[in-house]
Design an enzyme around this catalytic site. Sequence first.
Site, PDB file in Angstrom:
ATOM      1  N   SER A  51       0.801  -1.228   0.000  1.00  0.00           N
ATOM      2  CA  SER A  51       0.000   0.000   0.000  1.00  0.00           C
ATOM      3  C   SER A  51       0.833   1.277   0.000  1.00  0.00           C
ATOM      4  CB  SER A  51      -0.958   0.014   1.188  1.00  0.00           C
ATOM      5  OG  SER A  51      -0.236   0.102   2.394  1.00  0.00           O
ATOM      6  N   HIS A  90       1.131   4.306   6.784  1.00  0.00           N
ATOM      7  CA  HIS A  90       0.543   5.176   5.769  1.00  0.00           C
ATOM      8  C   HIS A  90       0.960   6.626   5.979  1.00  0.00           C
ATOM      9  CE1 HIS A  90      -2.906   2.323   4.332  1.00  0.00           C
ATOM     10  NE2 HIS A  90      -1.709   1.946   3.927  1.00  0.00           N
ATOM     11  N   ASP A 116      -7.905   6.336   4.573  1.00  0.00           N
ATOM     12  CA  ASP A 116      -8.004   5.180   5.474  1.00  0.00           C
ATOM     13  C   ASP A 116      -9.247   5.145   6.360  1.00  0.00           C
ATOM     14  OD1 ASP A 116      -5.574   4.414   4.482  1.00  0.00           O
ATOM     15  OD2 ASP A 116      -4.424   4.938   6.262  1.00  0.00           O
TER      16      ASP A 116
END
Length: 174
Positions: A51, A90, A116
């Site tokens: 990701s 992230h 998210d």
Amino acid sequence: MFSALSSLQPRQFLTQILNFALVLSTAFMLWKGLSVITDSPSPIVVVLSGSMEPAFQRGDLLFLWNRGMDTQIGEVVVYNVKGKDIPIVHRVVRRFGGGEQPLKLLTKGDNNLADDTELYARGQDYLERSQDIIGSVVGYVPFVGYVTILLSEHPWLKTVMLGIMGVMVVLQRE
């Protein structure tokens, strides 16, 4: 192999057990020391998914810092979702509050289309810096953590590795 084990004197056997305990306790103390220094419960994490590509690849080992951080947009953070035990790596895409207000963050994986909010706990729209963030990424080593991924995806490899280590200890004693 078993004859070598049975020929060990009780004192040698006890010495091996104590050496093994020393190795384990040293590793534990190093981990806890790093946790205190970085103010993070998990100062080192492995990237488990794609990701964050191209910034970080699956298997990269990340070093975290969590002291005196005023998290900014664009910073890569690692957070835990309530009720799940897998940390997520992230990038911060929005921030709210700060100063007198608790700092709230919105994150997104570089390789993901959406932010998210679907990953957060039920009813949670943002991450709170003081509660949800494990740390900010301050460095990394590419692909070193891939061993961890292999061991978690293929549990039989743990047995093979322990067997090889056991054989090596026995052969070393002969």
